[in-house]
Scaffold this motif. Sequence first.
Motif, mmCIF file in Angstrom:
data_model
loop_
_atom_site.group_PDB
_atom_site.id
_atom_site.type_symbol
_atom_site.label_atom_id
_atom_site.label_comp_id
_atom_site.label_asym_id
_atom_site.label_seq_id
_atom_site.Cartn_x
_atom_site.Cartn_y
_atom_site.Cartn_z
ATOM 1 N N PHE A 1 -0.178 4.942 8.956
ATOM 2 C CA PHE A 1 -1.169 4.568 7.901
ATOM 3 C C PHE A 1 -2.514 3.910 8.465
ATOM 4 C CE2 PHE A 1 -3.244 3.357 3.936
ATOM 5 C CZ PHE A 1 -3.371 1.971 3.925
ATOM 6 N N SER A 2 -3.693 4.582 7.743
ATOM 7 C CA SER A 2 -4.897 3.992 8.355
ATOM 8 C C SER A 2 -5.806 3.662 7.022
ATOM 9 C CB SER A 2 -5.623 4.991 9.189
ATOM 10 O OG SER A 2 -6.933 4.672 9.214
ATOM 11 N N TYR A 3 -6.278 2.693 7.009
ATOM 12 C CA TYR A 3 -7.137 1.987 5.812
ATOM 13 C C TYR A 3 -8.646 2.011 6.222
ATOM 14 C CZ TYR A 3 -6.338 -2.289 7.976
ATOM 15 O OH TYR A 3 -6.468 -3.324 8.903
ATOM 16 N N GLU B 1 -11.208 6.398 2.150
ATOM 17 C CA GLU B 1 -10.812 5.221 2.909
ATOM 18 C C GLU B 1 -9.120 5.528 3.713
ATOM 19 O OE1 GLU B 1 -13.468 3.710 -0.145
ATOM 20 O OE2 GLU B 1 -11.705 4.684 -0.154
ATOM 21 N N ASN B 2 -8.265 5.627 2.961
ATOM 22 C CA ASN B 2 -6.853 5.758 3.347
ATOM 23 C C ASN B 2 -6.372 6.916 3.957
ATOM 24 O OD1 ASN B 2 -6.886 3.023 2.582
ATOM 25 N ND2 ASN B 2 -6.086 3.628 0.748
ATOM 26 N N GLN C 1 -7.220 1.439 -0.824
ATOM 27 C CA GLN C 1 -6.020 0.744 -0.277
ATOM 28 C C GLN C 1 -5.402 0.190 -1.807
ATOM 29 O OE1 GLN C 1 -6.424 -1.959 2.639
ATOM 30 N NE2 GLN C 1 -4.182 -2.782 2.401
ATOM 31 N N SER D 1 -4.553 11.872 2.064
ATOM 32 C CA SER D 1 -5.414 10.916 1.835
ATOM 33 C C SER D 1 -5.595 10.185 0.272
ATOM 34 C CB SER D 1 -6.752 11.524 2.187
ATOM 35 O OG SER D 1 -7.316 12.263 1.290
ATOM 36 N N TYR E 1 0.703 -1.290 -0.051
ATOM 37 C CA TYR E 1 0.090 0.038 0.026
ATOM 38 C C TYR E 1 0.847 1.315 0.001
ATOM 39 C CZ TYR E 1 1.479 -0.170 4.942
ATOM 40 O OH TYR E 1 2.133 0.198 6.036
ATOM 41 N N GLN F 1 -2.144 10.248 -3.918
ATOM 42 C CA GLN F 1 -2.577 10.757 -2.517
ATOM 43 C C GLN F 1 -2.726 12.168 -2.842
ATOM 44 O OE1 GLN F 1 0.400 9.333 0.085
ATOM 45 N NE2 GLN F 1 -0.026 7.211 -0.451
#
Lengths: 111, 114
Positions: free
Chosen positions: B48-50, B30-31, B97, B93, A97, B103
């Motif tokens: 990182f957050s998904y 989402e990310n 994913q 963001s 990712y 980004q």
Amino acid sequence: SQQGEEDPQALSIQEGENATMNCSYKTSINNLQWYRQNSGRGLVHLILIRSNEREKHSGRLRVTLDTSKKSSSLLITASRAADTASYFCAYRMDSSYKLIFGSGTRLLVRP
Amino acid sequence: DVKVTQSSRYLVKRTGEKVFLECVQDMDHENMFWYRQDPGLGLRLIYFSYDVKMKEKGDIPEGYSVSREKKERFSLILESASTNQTSMYLCASSLVQGGNQPQHFGDGTRLSIL
């Protein structure tokens, strides 16, 4: 380190000239992206090229990708003073990712 | 256009303080990501957050934690600030994913720890 390498580190050209920046990486990739950063600001996405593509255009930008040499180049044609910024390549490895960012090229376009 | 907003452009804190950096995005991505940018070292991923309440460590998570209670908000926390955490912090963001999505970055927070 997985960080991409960019060259040159700095580039100074006259308005109207073309600017070419190069990016090399070390692994197989899913895609490669180019971003621009004005001084003291965040990054702005410019263009994305997939690993199965060889060339892509967007306005005055032309990006090439050579996966056999693990390298990419960004060409800005007919540069303007407003193009003065830092330019970063970033690539996404297969099955990851994360984006791995290059070290950046500082471009100065003299009026 | 996607807008990623970081709560402060400049912040000065003292060693040992608990520091919160806030980031909000308005496009239902989402990310979300936190990076720090240092001269000569480029951008390095901190966390990182998904998804809501989901997080993964990046390359340099030591000394940091994150919180994502709502989809649009991603907070970076310096538990006990130290001078080596003086840096430019960038939030970003993206839509899904992995995949071929760019980004989108905020304007950054330049944090100084004295």
